[in-house]
Design an enzyme around this catalytic site. Structure first.
Site, short mmCIF file in Angstrom:
data_model
loop_
_atom_site.label_atom_id
_atom_site.label_comp_id
_atom_site.label_asym_id
_atom_site.label_seq_id
_atom_site.Cartn_x
_atom_site.Cartn_y
_atom_site.Cartn_z
N SER A 2 0.83 -1.21 0.00
CA SER A 2 0.00 0.00 0.00
C SER A 2 0.86 1.26 0.00
O SER A 2 1.65 1.47 -0.92
CB SER A 2 -0.95 -0.04 1.21
N ASP A 37 -9.47 -4.53 -5.10
CA ASP A 37 -8.99 -3.53 -4.15
C ASP A 37 -9.85 -2.26 -4.24
O ASP A 37 -9.93 -1.64 -5.30
CB ASP A 37 -7.53 -3.19 -4.45
N HIS A 67 -7.79 -5.21 -0.62
CA HIS A 67 -6.59 -4.47 -0.20
C HIS A 67 -5.87 -5.24 0.91
O HIS A 67 -5.96 -4.92 2.10
CB HIS A 67 -6.97 -3.07 0.28
#
Length: 260
Positions: free
Chosen positions: A152, A206, A238
């Site tokens: 991320s 995601d 995610h």
């Protein structure tokens, strides 16, 4: 006759001194050889050592990600050193200015291919990562055995850290990340950095860092002249899956010096 009387003691003394000097020379030579072997062994160990930096995502911490290393069980990782740094606490715009562990500011969620970018914050965070890498290389690790990975926000920082490092590294792996700067940063990328391969993995489900943000990575890297392998994972949100980490292990092995 007096000369004859003293001849034997002098000869004996000469033999004794010669033996002593020979022993000292042999001892000194042995010490030098042992020292050389020790240095050679240390140098060899350093050359065989690999180093992996793992950069966590927003609101996370380094120690919380340490179990990842237990999945890397191949013999190639026997001499691997891991680093799991934690981001400093900063105010984050997308979370109404709340203070939390964050490498740089994130302006909006979900992150899209065109989301605003905190380039100054990214460059500051890059310096932190570069200091970690510099310390390891100074300790003797081959830059080609240094790998930076992140998820991320940490994936975005991974990309920036690898592209802006002045040497060619073993590789950079981005998971659910995004390009954290504009094309203007291209001018700061050195020819050596362009030799570092990138693995980019992104979940197609995601909703935090949209798949489109991940898809924007390979074209950006192609424009820069950096090799990138992109892997899409259907149904993955995610997060990081064990499948991704297993592939990361095999990918790093292929990037290690001397791999076939």
């Amino acid at each position: 006759m007096k000369v004859a009387l003293f001849a034997k003691p002098i000869t004996a003394l000469a033999i004794t001194l010669s033996s002593t000097i020979g022993f000292v020379l042999l001892s000194h030579s042995h010490q030098q050889l042992s020292s050389l072997k020790s240095k050679t062994h240390t140098h060899s160990m350093a050359n065989n050592r690999s180093f992996i930096v793992w950069l966590h995502g927003l609101r996370d911490s380094g120690p919380a990600n340490e179990p990842i290393k237990s999945l890397f069980t191949s013999p190639e990782f026997k001499n691997t050193t891991w680093s799991f740094p934690s981001a400093p606490s900063n105010s984050v715009t997308c979370n109404n200015g709340a203070v939390m562990p964050s490498w740089f500011d994130v302006h909006e969620l979900p992150v899209t291919a065109n989301s605003p970018k905190d380039e100054s914050g990214v460059l500051k965070a890059v310096q932190t990562v570069h200091a970690i890498i510099d310390k390891e290389i100074a300790a003797g690790t081959d830059p080609n055995n240094v790998f930076v990975c992140g998820f991320s926000q940490g994936g975005a920082l991974t990309l920036a850290s690898v592209l802006l490092y002045p040497k060619t590294l073993g590789g950079g792996a981005v998971f659910g990340g995004f390009v954290p700067f504009s094309s203007s940063i291209v001018e700061k990328i050195s020819p050596n950095a362009k030799g570092t391969p990138i693995l980019w993995s992104h979940g197609m489900a995601d909703t935090t860092v949209l798949f489109e943000a991940g898809q924007a990575g390979p074209p950006f890297l192609a424009h820069v002249g950096v090799s990138c392998e992109f892997k899409a994972y259907p149904g993955l949100d995610h997060s990081i899956s064990n499948e991704e980490l297993r592939y990361l292990e095999s990918w790093i092995k292929t990037c290690m010096p001397g791999s076939s």
